[in-house]
Enzyme design. Sequence first.
Site, short mmCIF file in Angstrom:
data_model
loop_
_atom_site.label_atom_id
_atom_site.label_comp_id
_atom_site.label_asym_id
_atom_site.label_seq_id
_atom_site.Cartn_x
_atom_site.Cartn_y
_atom_site.Cartn_z
CE LYS A 256 -3.37 2.77 2.39
NZ LYS A 256 -3.83 3.24 3.71
CB ALA B 202 -8.01 8.21 4.66
N GLY B 203 -10.62 8.48 6.71
CA GLY B 203 -11.69 9.39 7.07
C GLY B 203 -13.03 8.74 7.37
#
Length: 272
Positions: A112, A199-200
Amino acid sequence: MNQTPSTETPTAFHDEPLRIRERIFSSRLWIGSGKFSSPKILAAALGRSGAHLVTVAVRRADPTARGGDPAFLGIDPEKVFLLPNTSGARNAAEALRLARLGRALVGHAWVKLEVTPDPATLMPDPVETLLATELLVKEGFTVLPYMHADPVLALRLQDAGAATVMPLAAPIGTNRGLRTRDLIEMILAQARVPVIVDAGIGLPSHAAEAMEIGASAVLVNTAIATAGSPPDMAEAFRLAVLAGRAAYLSGPGRVLEQAEASSPLTGFLWEK
């Protein structure tokens, strides 16, 4: 050693398992390993999540260790696919160094890719991310790049040979949800590779929303690791991802600008 997860159980309602290159994943919920208070809590959350992939920051690993050792937080690589990430890399050169170290640690060439030069925002650098993707692909890596929700960049990364694209929903660790939904929908409309929303994501409802619009999977870390009960939250995310995927596969109904009765309003109501 076979690190490909089991595919005996379908992910949702006659769904096909997620395939990325030569690997098949029966769970569309991916888990990050950071921020957990202990390896025991992480292991419990992984078990309840049903996830078959967990990301591991190479910077936090012991370079003398290998797959199943304590350096990997007690994660059994026979049961869960370990995906090294280049968290902390500030440019393409640093990302390449970490990717090579990760390959030596886990014994495979999947990575990643994260290039985040600004510690205040942790936003991915699009120029260095694209450069690193090109270089890593040439070295034989299977690259899963973390990126802005930028439809043009997503196409460039696919052209460079990325195995997936991983647009952010909101800034890392903020738990703010799908703030970039419109842009992610543009990416999905053009994607030739799986799109993993990363993310988030802060609540199971956020994960369900991402799956409802067609994401192939979601990666969640902070929302689970910092919950009051990480194992319970992990299971909630598991169910949300299944529900969102099932909703996507079912074909959501049309959206209208004005009300429309679900039952006819003419005839029998006024009959005498």
